[in-house]
Design a protein around this motif. Structure first.
Motif, PDB file in Angstrom:
ATOM      1  N   ALA A 190       1.555  -3.286  -5.696  1.00  0.00           N
ATOM      2  CA  ALA A 190       0.951  -3.978  -4.545  1.00  0.00           C
ATOM      3  C   ALA A 190       1.185  -3.129  -3.289  1.00  0.00           C
ATOM      4  O   ALA A 190       2.124  -2.337  -3.233  1.00  0.00           O
ATOM      5  N   ASP A 191       0.312  -3.283  -2.282  1.00  0.00           N
ATOM      6  CA  ASP A 191       0.517  -2.420  -1.108  1.00  0.00           C
ATOM      7  C   ASP A 191       0.972  -3.237   0.102  1.00  0.00           C
ATOM      8  O   ASP A 191       0.589  -3.005   1.212  1.00  0.00           O
ATOM      9  N   ASP A 192       1.798  -4.253  -0.166  1.00  0.00           N
ATOM     10  CA  ASP A 192       2.264  -5.084   0.945  1.00  0.00           C
ATOM     11  C   ASP A 192       3.768  -4.951   1.149  1.00  0.00           C
ATOM     12  O   ASP A 192       4.464  -5.899   1.455  1.00  0.00           O
ATOM     13  N   LEU A 193       4.279  -3.732   0.921  1.00  0.00           N
ATOM     14  CA  LEU A 193       5.730  -3.565   0.970  1.00  0.00           C
ATOM     15  C   LEU A 193       6.213  -3.050   2.325  1.00  0.00           C
ATOM     16  O   LEU A 193       7.415  -2.928   2.559  1.00  0.00           O
ATOM     17  N   ASP A 194       5.272  -2.751   3.208  1.00  0.00           N
ATOM     18  CA  ASP A 194       5.645  -2.088   4.449  1.00  0.00           C
ATOM     19  C   ASP A 194       6.665  -2.846   5.286  1.00  0.00           C
ATOM     20  O   ASP A 194       7.533  -2.249   5.917  1.00  0.00           O
ATOM     21  N   MET A 195       6.575  -4.164   5.278  1.00  0.00           N
ATOM     22  CA  MET A 195       7.510  -4.932   6.108  1.00  0.00           C
ATOM     23  C   MET A 195       8.968  -4.717   5.690  1.00  0.00           C
ATOM     24  O   MET A 195       9.892  -5.000   6.431  1.00  0.00           O
ATOM     25  N   PHE A 196       9.198  -4.201   4.452  1.00  0.00           N
ATOM     26  CA  PHE A 196      10.581  -3.986   3.996  1.00  0.00           C
ATOM     27  C   PHE A 196      11.061  -2.559   4.260  1.00  0.00           C
ATOM     28  O   PHE A 196      12.219  -2.243   4.084  1.00  0.00           O
TER      29      PHE A 196
END
Ligand code: AMP
Length: 590
Positions: free
Chosen positions: A415-421
């Motif tokens: 998934a490409d929603d890891l940026d917030m971590f």
């Protein structure tokens, strides 16, 4: 269509499998009540076929193994005969069984079915104080359930009056003959009125059974409820496995298996309503999302249950055969037989719920050791390979759970929603190694999704693997060569990928045969059947697992599987044979 054949003399009656109910069987009110309070929803094939024949008073020989419902098939017709009011003290029926365990089981079943008739049943077997048996016999009994040796003792003492006996049942006749009880059986049958009805149940029908039937049965109906063979290849392409587990451990074992398999949607089959309700509650208590379906569930509730499974708000339906009829749920991936089904056609119906339209499906059967034979019959009749697997251990579960965490991580990485971590990882990177950070994160993810694994490893009850190639005494001949395939534990992690499967060879499992000596022989009146009976009663071994027996004046030497030798010695030392307490020891190998 699956049909069941009953051969009545020469005419061949064929009944449709599903249509007969207990109400159609003309059983008296009290019995119908008992059956419905036990949650039995419909007769099993052997009950459907044998009960009318026995109620008509005909002699019969029926082929049926443990697990088919054979006990009720003869118990209900016996109970039907009992008078309602005052009954004479002498028994109306005599049931002969090979072992103490079966003696108690049959007696308990008879008691349950005959609850509203206040049936008086008495189990009599060797090893139990005879005084109690004498007292009960004097007080009066309706049904005596006896092992042959002890029945003969009573007849010789004049303490078992058989002149009012109207029905004699030989249960597991092949096993009794295997144990060397032929003479005893003949003596007992000769002591009963010739007008009696004689009924023989046997899992196999070797010629020795026919010999005894020719002599003691009068134009018997032959009942064979194994059904017309299910066409091979009729069953869907489903991975079929079985686990051998004791009754007490079944629910825990089911939990472990579900955890390892992680099915999308499952149907678990139970025999009775009560079992469905109890298992549903237990599974829900353990965190599964299960819903019950049985004959007592009304239509709107039924629709709700099915909708829950379809939408994924339930993972499991626990059902009886009757309630599951006509169920067609695409999402189903797994069928679990909480008990071995009573007949091959029922097995085929059940597993036909999965593997539809080329989809993968899994059928899992939990079998008690005593149900091994019916499992074998199912395999033979359906032509399906049922692989016996080892129960998952705690270590297997841990491995599986880590695999699941890994799979979840792979998905998260895709998934490409890891940026917030990213900020969290980079700031930690100033002080820690990135691998250590990853390890800690995996641990948190793992612990958040999986709880601790409760309990210890569950004992696996798979029968000893390997042929018993011992010499056999007299007419006791070798059986059990066509065993089901067994798989080792290594396969539990092999989710049907078809690789790495190793089955044990027929003589795998090691062991072989060893000899146990008992310090009693001819002088103490020891006969082969006493030795086999004592071993079978005390260890739960099958008569045919006991090998050759040599009886000299003062000693007896018996061959047993090496891996059971210690149990045999302990068991023999703790029991009585022909009234004497034996000493036993393992002999050194020759
Ligand atoms: P048996 O083959 O007699 O040892 O029976 C095997 C098991 O099936 C026992 O636990 C019985 O209580 C159960 N049983 C027997 N008849 C029925 C039936 N008609 N419906 C549901 N369970 C049954």
């Amino acid at each position: 269509m699956v049909r069941t054949a009953v051969n009545l003399r020469d005419d061949r009656r064929v009944t449709d499998a599903a249509d007969v109910t207990f109400a159609d069987l003309d059983l008296r009110e009290e019995l119908q009540r008992a059956l419905s309070s036990l949650g039995y929803e419909e007769p099993t094939p052997i009950q459907r076929d044998a009960i009318p024949v026995l109620l008509a008073g005909r002699d019969a020989m029926a082929q049926a193994a443990t697990g088919t419902g054979k006990t009720a098939a003869f118990a209900l017709p016996i109970l039907q005969l009992l008078e309602s009011g005052h009954r004479p003290p002498e028994p109306t029926a005599l049931v002969l069984v090979p072992t103490r365990e079966l003696c108690m089981q049959v007696s308990e079943a008879m008691h349950r079915y005959g609850r509203d008739l206040n049936v008086r049943c008495l189990p009599i077997y060797g090893g139990q104080p005879i005084v109690r048996q004498l007292r009960e016999l004097k007080r009066g009994v309706d049904v005596v359930i006896a092992t042959p040796g002890r029945a003969v003792d009573h007849i010789k003492r004049g303490t078992l009056a058989l002149d009012r006996v109207r029905v004699v049942v030989l249960d597991e006749a092949d096993e009794m003959l295997d144990m060397g009880f032929q003479e005893d059986l003949e003596m007992i049958l000769d002591a009963t009125p010739t007008s009696r009805q004689t009924v023989l149940f046997s899992a196999t029908m070797p010629s020795r059974i026919n010999n005894i039937a020719r002599k003691y049965l009068n134009n018997p109906a032959r009942i064979h409820s194994e059904s017309a063979p299910v066409a091979h290849g009729e069953s869907p392409a489903v991975r079929q496995t079985a686990y051998m587990v004791s009754r007490a451990n079944k629910t825990a074992a089911l939990g472990r298996i579900l955890d390892i398999e992680s099915p999308v949607a499952t149907i678990v089959f139970c025999r009775t309503r009560d079992e469905v309700n109890t298992l549903t509650e237990t599974l829900n208590g353990r965190g599964y999302r299960a819903a019950a379906l049985h004959g007592g569930v009304d239509q709107s509730q039924r629709e709700r249950v099915i909708a829950r499974l379809r939408s994924g708000s339930a993972d499991l339906i626990v059902a009886t055969d009757v309630a599951a009829r006509g169920l067609d749920i695409d999402q189903l991936t797994h069928v679990v037989n909480f008990d071995v089904p009573s007949a091959p056609e029922s097995y085929v119906h059940r597993i036909g719920r999965v593997g539809r339209a080329g989809r993968a499906g899994v059928a899992i059967t939990l079998a008690e050791p005593r149900e091994h034979r019916i499992l074998k019959t199912i395999q033979r009749v359906t032509g399906n390979d049922i692989i016996i697997e080892k129960l998952p251990t705690v270590a297997d579960l841990q491995t599986r759970r880590l695999e699941m965490t890994r799979e979840a991580l792979v998905e998260a990485l895709a998934a490409d929603d890891l940026d917030m971590f990213r900020g969290v990882v980079e700031s930690l990177g100033d002080e820690h190694d990135f691998v250590e950070i990853a390890l800690a994160a995996v641990r948190l993810a793992h612990e958040a999704t999986t709880g601790p694994i409760g309990g210890d490893d569950i004992p696996d009850e798979a029968p000893p693997i390997g042929g018993d190639n011992s010499k056999k005494q007299g007419d006791r001949k070798e059986h059990g060569k066509d065993r089901l395939k067994h798989h080792g534990k290594e396969n539990t992690k092999d989710h049907g990928k078809g690789n790495g499967k190793k089955s044990h060879s027929a003589d795998g499992g090691g062991g072989g045969i060893t000899r146990v000596q008992i310090n009693l022989g001819k002088e103490a009146g020891i006969r082969p059947q006493d030795v086999v009976g004592a071993i079978a009663n005390e260890t739960g071994m099958k008569g045919r697992e006991v090998g050759g027996i040599e009886i000299s004046d003062r000693f007896t030497v018996v061959e047993v599987p090496r891996k059971r030798a210690k149990d045999v010695v302990a068991a023999l030392s703790a029991t009585h044979i022909r009234g004497r307490k034996p000493k036993a020891r393992v002999l050194p190998d020759r």
